[in-house]
Motif scaffolding. Structure first.
Motif, mmCIF file in Angstrom:
data_model
loop_
_atom_site.group_PDB
_atom_site.id
_atom_site.type_symbol
_atom_site.label_atom_id
_atom_site.label_comp_id
_atom_site.label_asym_id
_atom_site.label_seq_id
_atom_site.Cartn_x
_atom_site.Cartn_y
_atom_site.Cartn_z
ATOM 1 N N ILE A 1 0.808 -1.215 0.000
ATOM 2 C CA ILE A 1 0.000 0.000 0.000
ATOM 3 C C ILE A 1 0.843 1.268 0.000
ATOM 4 O O ILE A 1 0.438 2.293 -0.558
ATOM 5 N N GLY A 2 2.028 1.233 0.589
ATOM 6 C CA GLY A 2 2.864 2.423 0.612
ATOM 7 C C GLY A 2 3.239 2.919 -0.772
ATOM 8 O O GLY A 2 3.425 4.128 -0.979
ATOM 9 N N MET A 3 3.317 2.008 -1.734
ATOM 10 C CA MET A 3 3.690 2.406 -3.092
ATOM 11 C C MET A 3 2.614 3.265 -3.750
ATOM 12 O O MET A 3 2.892 3.993 -4.703
ATOM 13 N N ALA A 4 1.393 3.199 -3.239
ATOM 14 C CA ALA A 4 0.295 3.942 -3.861
ATOM 15 C C ALA A 4 0.440 5.445 -3.705
ATOM 16 O O ALA A 4 -0.141 6.207 -4.482
ATOM 17 N N VAL A 5 1.199 5.885 -2.686
ATOM 18 C CA VAL A 5 1.307 7.330 -2.447
ATOM 19 C C VAL A 5 2.641 7.900 -2.916
ATOM 20 O O VAL A 5 2.890 9.090 -2.773
ATOM 21 N N ARG A 6 3.489 7.067 -3.486
ATOM 22 C CA ARG A 6 4.763 7.582 -4.005
ATOM 23 C C ARG A 6 4.516 8.423 -5.254
ATOM 24 O O ARG A 6 3.516 8.216 -5.962
ATOM 25 N N PRO A 7 5.385 9.373 -5.551
ATOM 26 C CA PRO A 7 5.238 10.141 -6.796
ATOM 27 C C PRO A 7 5.145 9.198 -7.990
ATOM 28 O O PRO A 7 5.974 8.305 -8.161
ATOM 29 N N GLY A 8 4.122 9.368 -8.791
ATOM 30 C CA GLY A 8 3.914 8.485 -9.924
ATOM 31 C C GLY A 8 3.208 7.198 -9.577
ATOM 32 O O GLY A 8 2.943 6.369 -10.453
ATOM 33 N N GLY A 9 2.899 6.996 -8.291
ATOM 34 C CA GLY A 9 2.194 5.787 -7.873
ATOM 35 C C GLY A 9 0.780 5.747 -8.433
ATOM 36 O O GLY A 9 0.185 6.787 -8.729
ATOM 37 N N ASP A 10 0.257 4.566 -8.585
ATOM 38 C CA ASP A 10 -1.081 4.378 -9.171
ATOM 39 C C ASP A 10 -1.987 3.711 -8.137
ATOM 40 O O ASP A 10 -2.068 2.483 -8.072
ATOM 41 N N PRO A 11 -2.684 4.508 -7.295
ATOM 42 C CA PRO A 11 -3.528 3.919 -6.255
ATOM 43 C C PRO A 11 -4.566 2.944 -6.797
ATOM 44 O O PRO A 11 -4.812 1.895 -6.191
ATOM 45 N N GLU A 12 -5.172 3.283 -7.925
ATOM 46 C CA GLU A 12 -6.217 2.425 -8.470
ATOM 47 C C GLU A 12 -5.663 1.049 -8.821
ATOM 48 O O GLU A 12 -6.272 0.025 -8.513
ATOM 49 N N SER A 13 -4.499 1.021 -9.436
ATOM 50 C CA SER A 13 -3.882 -0.240 -9.825
ATOM 51 C C SER A 13 -3.464 -1.060 -8.607
ATOM 52 O O SER A 13 -3.701 -2.278 -8.550
ATOM 53 N N ILE A 14 -2.868 -0.397 -7.622
ATOM 54 C CA ILE A 14 -2.383 -1.109 -6.441
ATOM 55 C C ILE A 14 -3.545 -1.646 -5.608
ATOM 56 O O ILE A 14 -3.528 -2.788 -5.141
#
Length: 417
Positions: free
Chosen positions: A388-401
Protein backbone atom coordinates in the motif's frame (compact mmCIF):
# COMPACT_ATOMS: atom_id res chain seq x y z
CA UNK A 1 -1.37 -2.67 18.35
CA UNK A 2 -0.16 -5.11 15.65
CA UNK A 3 1.39 -8.55 15.63
CA UNK A 4 4.07 -9.89 13.32
CA UNK A 5 5.92 -13.18 13.03
CA UNK A 6 9.53 -13.74 14.01
CA UNK A 7 12.00 -16.54 14.57
CA UNK A 8 11.09 -19.29 17.02
CA UNK A 9 14.08 -19.13 19.33
CA UNK A 10 13.57 -20.67 22.78
CA UNK A 11 10.52 -22.53 21.58
CA UNK A 12 11.36 -25.90 23.09
CA UNK A 13 11.10 -24.82 26.75
CA UNK A 14 7.72 -23.28 25.96
CA UNK A 15 6.40 -26.58 24.69
CA UNK A 16 7.26 -28.86 27.55
CA UNK A 17 4.62 -27.54 29.96
CA UNK A 18 1.69 -27.34 27.54
CA UNK A 19 -1.28 -29.14 29.06
CA UNK A 20 0.92 -30.50 31.84
CA UNK A 21 -0.07 -31.84 35.23
CA UNK A 22 2.13 -30.73 38.12
CA UNK A 23 3.80 -33.32 40.38
CA UNK A 24 1.17 -32.59 43.03
CA UNK A 25 -1.67 -33.42 40.67
CA UNK A 26 -2.67 -29.84 39.97
CA UNK A 27 -3.75 -28.82 36.48
CA UNK A 28 -1.28 -26.46 34.89
CA UNK A 29 -2.67 -24.02 32.35
CA UNK A 30 -0.28 -22.47 29.88
CA UNK A 31 -0.98 -18.96 28.65
CA UNK A 32 1.09 -17.28 25.95
CA UNK A 33 0.57 -13.51 25.97
CA UNK A 34 1.73 -10.41 24.14
CA UNK A 35 3.85 -7.77 25.84
CA UNK A 36 2.28 -4.32 26.00
CA UNK A 37 5.22 -2.71 27.78
CA UNK A 38 7.93 -0.79 25.98
CA UNK A 39 10.74 -1.74 28.39
CA UNK A 40 11.58 -4.35 31.00
CA UNK A 41 10.23 -2.20 33.82
CA UNK A 42 6.66 -2.18 32.53
CA UNK A 43 6.52 -5.59 30.84
CA UNK A 44 3.13 -7.31 30.84
CA UNK A 45 4.90 -10.23 32.52
CA UNK A 46 4.52 -8.42 35.86
CA UNK A 47 0.77 -8.06 35.42
CA UNK A 48 0.24 -11.69 34.47
CA UNK A 49 2.49 -13.02 37.24
CA UNK A 50 0.53 -11.06 39.84
CA UNK A 51 -2.80 -12.10 38.32
CA UNK A 52 -1.81 -15.78 38.21
CA UNK A 53 -0.78 -15.75 41.88
CA UNK A 54 -4.05 -14.11 42.89
CA UNK A 55 -6.04 -16.63 40.88
CA UNK A 56 -4.12 -19.62 42.23
CA UNK A 57 -4.69 -18.47 45.81
CA UNK A 58 -8.45 -18.65 45.22
CA UNK A 59 -8.52 -21.75 43.03
CA UNK A 60 -6.63 -24.62 44.60
CA UNK A 61 -5.63 -27.30 42.14
CA UNK A 62 -5.04 -24.96 39.19
CA UNK A 63 -1.68 -23.44 38.33
CA UNK A 64 -1.11 -20.88 35.58
CA UNK A 65 2.16 -20.66 33.69
CA UNK A 66 2.44 -17.50 31.61
CA UNK A 67 5.00 -16.74 28.93
CA UNK A 68 5.11 -13.24 27.48
CA UNK A 69 6.61 -12.38 24.10
CA UNK A 70 6.92 -9.16 22.12
CA UNK A 71 4.31 -8.30 19.51
CA UNK A 72 6.87 -8.95 16.79
CA UNK A 73 7.04 -12.65 17.67
CA UNK A 74 4.08 -13.75 19.78
CA UNK A 75 1.70 -14.70 16.94
CA UNK A 76 4.40 -16.79 15.29
CA UNK A 77 5.27 -18.47 18.59
CA UNK A 78 1.68 -19.59 19.07
CA UNK A 79 1.29 -20.70 15.45
CA UNK A 80 4.41 -22.82 15.70
CA UNK A 81 3.26 -24.40 18.96
CA UNK A 82 -0.08 -25.32 17.40
CA UNK A 83 1.59 -26.67 14.26
CA UNK A 84 3.83 -28.84 16.44
CA UNK A 85 0.80 -30.30 18.20
CA UNK A 86 1.69 -28.49 21.42
CA UNK A 87 -0.98 -25.80 21.64
CA UNK A 88 -1.08 -23.69 24.80
CA UNK A 89 -4.32 -23.68 26.76
CA UNK A 90 -4.72 -19.95 26.20
CA UNK A 91 -3.23 -17.39 23.85
CA UNK A 92 -3.60 -13.62 24.04
CA UNK A 93 -2.49 -12.49 20.59
CA UNK A 94 -3.56 -10.56 17.51
CA UNK A 95 -5.78 -12.95 15.52
CA UNK A 96 -7.98 -15.93 16.16
CA UNK A 97 -9.92 -16.76 12.96
CA UNK A 98 -7.53 -19.33 11.48
CA UNK A 99 -7.58 -21.38 14.68
CA UNK A 100 -11.37 -21.09 14.97
CA UNK A 101 -11.91 -22.19 11.37
CA UNK A 102 -9.70 -25.21 11.97
CA UNK A 103 -11.88 -26.27 14.92
CA UNK A 104 -9.11 -25.79 17.46
CA UNK A 105 -10.83 -23.33 19.82
CA UNK A 106 -13.50 -23.46 22.47
CA UNK A 107 -16.38 -21.07 21.87
CA UNK A 108 -17.14 -18.35 24.40
CA UNK A 109 -20.30 -20.04 25.65
CA UNK A 110 -18.34 -23.22 26.36
CA UNK A 111 -16.00 -21.31 28.68
CA UNK A 112 -17.49 -18.25 30.30
CA UNK A 113 -20.16 -17.73 32.89
CA UNK A 114 -23.25 -15.95 31.59
CA UNK A 115 -22.45 -12.68 33.45
CA UNK A 116 -18.92 -12.60 32.03
CA UNK A 117 -20.06 -13.25 28.47
CA UNK A 118 -22.86 -10.69 28.72
CA UNK A 119 -20.47 -8.02 29.98
CA UNK A 120 -18.52 -7.78 26.71
CA UNK A 121 -19.28 -4.62 24.72
CA UNK A 122 -21.50 -5.98 21.97
CA UNK A 123 -19.82 -4.35 18.98
CA UNK A 124 -16.42 -5.67 20.00
CA UNK A 125 -17.74 -9.12 20.85
CA UNK A 126 -19.29 -9.42 17.39
CA UNK A 127 -15.85 -8.87 15.89
CA UNK A 128 -14.87 -12.12 17.60
CA UNK A 129 -17.46 -14.23 15.81
CA UNK A 130 -17.00 -16.75 13.02
CA UNK A 131 -20.29 -17.84 11.45
CA UNK A 132 -22.08 -16.09 14.32
CA UNK A 133 -20.31 -18.11 17.00
CA UNK A 134 -17.88 -16.23 19.24
CA UNK A 135 -14.44 -17.80 19.44
CA UNK A 136 -12.33 -14.68 19.83
CA UNK A 137 -12.63 -13.11 23.27
CA UNK A 138 -11.67 -9.43 23.07
CA UNK A 139 -8.94 -8.64 25.58
CA UNK A 140 -8.30 -4.92 25.17
CA UNK A 141 -9.24 -2.35 22.56
CA UNK A 142 -8.23 1.07 21.33
CA UNK A 143 -9.50 3.71 18.98
CA UNK A 144 -7.67 6.39 17.03
CA UNK A 145 -7.63 10.17 17.27
CA UNK A 146 -5.69 12.96 15.59
CA UNK A 147 -2.76 14.06 17.76
CA UNK A 148 -1.27 17.52 17.25
CA UNK A 149 1.61 19.45 18.78
CA UNK A 150 0.13 22.61 20.31
CA UNK A 151 3.45 24.45 20.39
CA UNK A 152 4.06 23.83 16.68
CA UNK A 153 0.48 24.77 15.83
CA UNK A 154 0.91 28.09 17.63
CA UNK A 155 4.24 28.71 15.90
CA UNK A 156 2.62 28.09 12.50
CA UNK A 157 -0.48 30.14 13.26
CA UNK A 158 -2.86 27.16 13.12
CA UNK A 159 -5.76 28.11 15.37
CA UNK A 160 -7.54 24.77 15.80
CA UNK A 161 -7.45 21.10 14.95
CA UNK A 162 -8.54 20.38 11.36
CA UNK A 163 -11.94 18.77 10.82
CA UNK A 164 -11.70 18.07 7.09
CA UNK A 165 -8.98 16.95 4.71
CA UNK A 166 -8.80 20.42 3.18
CA UNK A 167 -8.26 21.92 6.64
CA UNK A 168 -5.66 19.26 7.39
CA UNK A 169 -3.73 20.10 4.25
CA UNK A 170 -3.96 23.84 4.96
CA UNK A 171 -2.58 23.27 8.45
CA UNK A 172 0.22 21.10 7.08
CA UNK A 173 1.17 23.85 4.59
CA UNK A 174 1.46 26.36 7.43
CA UNK A 175 3.49 23.93 9.54
CA UNK A 176 5.90 23.35 6.68
CA UNK A 177 6.28 27.09 6.13
CA UNK A 178 7.09 27.46 9.83
CA UNK A 179 9.95 24.99 9.50
CA UNK A 180 8.28 21.92 11.00
CA UNK A 181 10.22 18.89 9.81
CA UNK A 182 7.20 16.55 9.50
CA UNK A 183 3.94 18.51 9.12
CA UNK A 184 1.91 15.27 9.00
CA UNK A 185 3.26 11.86 9.96
CA UNK A 186 2.15 9.17 7.49
CA UNK A 187 3.39 5.68 8.48
CA UNK A 188 2.57 3.31 5.64
CA UNK A 189 5.51 1.03 6.38
CA UNK A 190 5.13 -2.63 7.33
CA UNK A 191 4.61 -2.18 11.07
CA UNK A 192 1.02 -0.96 10.93
CA UNK A 193 0.15 -0.02 7.36
CA UNK A 194 -3.25 -1.79 7.54
CA UNK A 195 -4.25 0.49 10.43
CA UNK A 196 -3.15 3.71 8.77
CA UNK A 197 -4.89 2.64 5.58
CA UNK A 198 -8.09 1.83 7.44
CA UNK A 199 -8.23 5.24 9.08
CA UNK A 200 -7.99 7.02 5.74
CA UNK A 201 -10.47 4.86 3.87
CA UNK A 202 -13.00 5.13 6.71
CA UNK A 203 -12.54 8.90 6.65
CA UNK A 204 -13.36 8.81 2.93
CA UNK A 205 -16.53 6.81 3.51
CA UNK A 206 -14.98 3.51 2.43
CA UNK A 207 -13.63 0.46 4.21
CA UNK A 208 -12.08 -2.96 3.77
CA UNK A 209 -15.45 -4.68 3.42
CA UNK A 210 -19.11 -3.87 2.80
CA UNK A 211 -22.09 -4.71 5.00
CA UNK A 212 -22.11 -8.23 3.58
CA UNK A 213 -18.48 -8.72 4.68
CA UNK A 214 -17.29 -8.78 1.06
CA UNK A 215 -13.91 -7.19 0.37
CA UNK A 216 -14.20 -3.75 -1.25
CA UNK A 217 -10.56 -2.72 -1.17
CA UNK A 218 -10.59 -1.13 -4.63
CA UNK A 219 -13.81 0.84 -4.06
CA UNK A 220 -14.19 4.35 -5.42
CA UNK A 221 -13.96 5.87 -1.93
CA UNK A 222 -10.77 3.96 -1.11
CA UNK A 223 -9.11 4.97 -4.37
CA UNK A 224 -10.13 8.57 -3.74
CA UNK A 225 -8.43 8.48 -0.34
CA UNK A 226 -5.10 7.33 -1.71
CA UNK A 227 -5.14 9.66 -4.68
CA UNK A 228 -5.66 12.51 -2.23
CA UNK A 229 -2.79 11.33 -0.04
CA UNK A 230 -0.51 10.99 -3.07
CA UNK A 231 -1.36 14.37 -4.57
CA UNK A 232 -2.24 16.60 -1.64
CA UNK A 233 0.06 15.43 1.16
CA UNK A 234 2.98 13.37 -0.15
CA UNK A 235 3.19 15.13 -3.52
CA UNK A 236 3.32 18.54 -1.86
CA UNK A 237 6.06 17.60 0.56
CA UNK A 238 3.89 17.70 3.67
CA UNK A 239 4.88 14.35 5.23
CA UNK A 240 8.57 15.03 5.81
CA UNK A 241 11.66 13.77 4.05
CA UNK A 242 11.06 10.04 4.56
CA UNK A 243 9.28 7.62 2.26
CA UNK A 244 5.89 6.76 3.81
CA UNK A 245 6.20 3.23 2.41
CA UNK A 246 9.27 2.72 4.59
CA UNK A 247 8.06 4.66 7.62
CA UNK A 248 6.78 2.64 10.57
CA UNK A 249 4.31 3.81 13.18
CA UNK A 250 6.86 3.84 16.00
CA UNK A 251 9.22 5.93 13.85
CA UNK A 252 6.55 8.62 13.62
CA UNK A 253 5.60 8.27 17.29
CA UNK A 254 9.24 8.73 18.27
CA UNK A 255 9.53 11.81 16.04
CA UNK A 256 6.36 13.23 17.63
CA UNK A 257 7.87 12.82 21.10
CA UNK A 258 10.96 14.71 19.87
CA UNK A 259 8.79 17.63 18.79
CA UNK A 260 9.39 17.07 15.06
CA UNK A 261 5.82 16.20 13.97
CA UNK A 262 2.92 18.61 13.71
CA UNK A 263 0.10 16.05 13.36
CA UNK A 264 -0.44 12.31 13.11
CA UNK A 265 -3.06 9.66 13.74
CA UNK A 266 -2.42 7.92 17.03
CA UNK A 267 -3.73 5.58 19.70
CA UNK A 268 -3.77 6.02 23.51
CA UNK A 269 -0.26 4.65 24.07
CA UNK A 270 1.17 7.71 22.32
CA UNK A 271 -0.15 9.86 25.15
CA UNK A 272 2.18 8.17 27.63
CA UNK A 273 5.15 8.49 25.33
CA UNK A 274 4.47 12.17 24.59
CA UNK A 275 3.88 13.08 28.23
CA UNK A 276 7.13 11.39 29.23
CA UNK A 277 8.95 13.69 26.79
CA UNK A 278 7.00 16.77 27.96
CA UNK A 279 5.33 17.37 24.61
CA UNK A 280 2.41 19.82 24.81
CA UNK A 281 -0.20 18.07 22.67
CA UNK A 282 -3.93 17.65 22.26
CA UNK A 283 -6.23 15.26 20.42
CA UNK A 284 -9.26 15.63 18.16
CA UNK A 285 -11.55 13.36 16.09
CA UNK A 286 -10.08 12.21 12.79
CA UNK A 287 -10.72 14.64 9.93
CA UNK A 288 -12.95 13.32 7.16
CA UNK A 289 -13.11 14.00 3.45
CA UNK A 290 -15.65 16.78 3.92
CA UNK A 291 -15.83 17.17 7.70
CA UNK A 292 -15.31 15.08 10.82
CA UNK A 293 -15.03 11.39 9.97
CA UNK A 294 -18.24 9.48 10.67
CA UNK A 295 -16.35 6.43 11.91
CA UNK A 296 -12.98 5.79 13.42
CA UNK A 297 -10.89 2.68 13.54
CA UNK A 298 -11.14 0.34 16.48
CA UNK A 299 -8.57 -2.31 17.26
CA UNK A 300 -9.12 -5.32 19.49
CA UNK A 301 -6.57 -7.85 20.61
CA UNK A 302 -7.81 -11.32 21.33
CA UNK A 303 -7.83 -14.04 23.93
CA UNK A 304 -8.55 -17.59 22.75
CA UNK A 305 -8.68 -21.00 24.37
CA UNK A 306 -7.44 -24.14 22.65
CA UNK A 307 -9.31 -27.43 22.90
CA UNK A 308 -6.24 -29.68 22.60
CA UNK A 309 -5.47 -30.18 26.28
CA UNK A 310 -9.09 -30.55 27.37
CA UNK A 311 -8.95 -28.09 30.29
CA UNK A 312 -12.23 -26.40 29.50
CA UNK A 313 -13.50 -26.09 33.07
CA UNK A 314 -10.21 -24.75 34.47
CA UNK A 315 -9.78 -22.35 31.55
CA UNK A 316 -13.29 -21.04 32.10
CA UNK A 317 -12.61 -20.34 35.77
CA UNK A 318 -9.43 -18.49 34.91
CA UNK A 319 -11.09 -16.40 32.19
CA UNK A 320 -13.95 -15.40 34.50
CA UNK A 321 -11.24 -14.11 36.82
CA UNK A 322 -9.32 -12.37 34.02
CA UNK A 323 -12.45 -10.52 32.90
CA UNK A 324 -13.55 -9.34 36.34
CA UNK A 325 -14.08 -5.58 36.42
CA UNK A 326 -11.09 -4.77 38.61
CA UNK A 327 -8.64 -6.88 36.63
CA UNK A 328 -9.75 -5.48 33.27
CA UNK A 329 -9.61 -1.92 34.61
CA UNK A 330 -6.18 -2.47 36.15
CA UNK A 331 -4.60 -3.66 32.91
CA UNK A 332 -6.21 -0.94 30.80
CA UNK A 333 -5.26 1.79 33.24
CA UNK A 334 -1.65 0.63 33.39
CA UNK A 335 -1.25 0.49 29.60
CA UNK A 336 -3.65 3.32 28.66
CA UNK A 337 -5.94 1.06 26.68
CA UNK A 338 -9.71 0.71 26.48
CA UNK A 339 -11.74 -1.93 28.33
CA UNK A 340 -13.75 -4.46 26.36
CA UNK A 341 -16.36 -4.93 29.09
CA UNK A 342 -19.22 -2.65 30.06
CA UNK A 343 -18.48 -2.76 33.77
CA UNK A 344 -14.83 -1.74 33.36
CA UNK A 345 -15.73 0.94 30.79
CA UNK A 346 -18.22 2.51 33.19
CA UNK A 347 -15.65 2.40 35.97
CA UNK A 348 -13.07 4.07 33.73
CA UNK A 349 -15.51 6.86 32.88
CA UNK A 350 -16.05 7.45 36.59
CA UNK A 351 -12.37 7.88 37.41
CA UNK A 352 -10.96 11.36 36.89
CA UNK A 353 -7.47 9.84 36.70
CA UNK A 354 -8.50 8.27 33.39
CA UNK A 355 -9.96 11.45 31.90
CA UNK A 356 -7.35 11.44 29.12
CA UNK A 357 -8.86 8.19 27.86
CA UNK A 358 -12.44 9.44 27.77
CA UNK A 359 -12.18 10.88 24.22
CA UNK A 360 -11.01 7.46 23.00
CA UNK A 361 -13.82 5.75 24.89
CA UNK A 362 -16.27 8.13 23.25
CA UNK A 363 -15.15 6.90 19.83
CA UNK A 364 -15.64 3.24 20.66
CA UNK A 365 -19.37 3.10 19.95
CA UNK A 366 -18.81 4.21 16.33
CA UNK A 367 -15.58 2.31 15.79
CA UNK A 368 -15.16 -0.18 12.98
CA UNK A 369 -12.79 -3.11 13.33
CA UNK A 370 -10.58 -5.14 11.06
CA UNK A 371 -12.41 -8.03 9.36
CA UNK A 372 -10.70 -10.33 11.86
CA UNK A 373 -13.43 -12.94 11.51
CA UNK A 374 -12.12 -13.75 8.03
CA UNK A 375 -9.50 -16.48 7.82
CA UNK A 376 -8.17 -14.61 4.80
CA UNK A 377 -7.51 -11.42 6.78
CA UNK A 378 -4.02 -12.36 7.99
CA UNK A 379 -2.81 -12.83 4.40
CA UNK A 380 -4.65 -9.73 3.16
CA UNK A 381 -3.11 -7.68 5.96
CA UNK A 382 0.34 -8.93 4.97
CA UNK A 383 -0.30 -7.92 1.36
CA UNK A 384 -1.39 -4.44 2.48
CA UNK A 385 1.83 -4.08 4.46
CA UNK A 386 3.89 -5.00 1.43
CA UNK A 387 2.15 -2.88 -1.20
CA UNK A 388 0.00 0.00 0.00
CA UNK A 389 2.86 2.42 0.61
CA UNK A 390 3.69 2.41 -3.09
CA UNK A 391 0.29 3.94 -3.86
CA UNK A 392 1.31 7.33 -2.45
CA UNK A 393 4.76 7.58 -4.00
CA UNK A 394 5.24 10.14 -6.80
CA UNK A 395 3.91 8.48 -9.92
CA UNK A 396 2.19 5.79 -7.87
CA UNK A 397 -1.08 4.38 -9.17
CA UNK A 398 -3.53 3.92 -6.26
CA UNK A 399 -6.22 2.42 -8.47
CA UNK A 400 -3.88 -0.24 -9.82
CA UNK A 401 -2.38 -1.11 -6.44
CA UNK A 402 -5.74 -1.30 -4.67
CA UNK A 403 -7.10 -3.45 -7.49
CA UNK A 404 -4.13 -5.79 -7.13
CA UNK A 405 -4.72 -6.12 -3.38
CA UNK A 406 -8.43 -6.67 -4.06
CA UNK A 407 -7.70 -9.49 -6.52
CA UNK A 408 -5.42 -11.21 -4.05
CA UNK A 409 -7.95 -10.74 -1.25
CA UNK A 410 -10.75 -12.22 -3.35
CA UNK A 411 -8.61 -15.16 -4.42
CA UNK A 412 -7.54 -15.82 -0.83
CA UNK A 413 -11.15 -15.63 0.37
CA UNK A 414 -12.32 -18.02 -2.36
CA UNK A 415 -9.69 -20.62 -1.55
CA UNK A 416 -10.40 -20.38 2.17
CA UNK A 417 -6.77 -19.68 3.04
Amino acid sequence: MTAAGAATAALAPALTACGAETPGGDTKLKLVAADYGDNAANSSKKYWSSLAKAFESKNKGIKVDVQVYSWTEVDKKVADMVAAGKAPDLAQIGAYADFAAAGKLYSADQLLSIPTQADFISGIARAGEVHRVQYGLPFVSSTRLLFYNKKLFAKAGVAKAPESWDELQAAAVKLKAAGVQIPFGLPLGPEEAPAEMMMWILSAGGGYTDKNSTYTIDSEANVKAFKWLRDELVGKGLVGPGDPARTNRQDVFDAFTRGEVGMLNGHPTLMQQAKAKRIDFDTAPLPGYAGKAKATMGVADWMMAFRQNGHREQIGKFLDFVYSKDNVLSFCTDYRLLPVTTAASEAMRAERANADLWPFLGQLTNAEFYPADKTSWAKVSKTVKEKIGMAVRPGGDPESILSEIQREATATENTGR
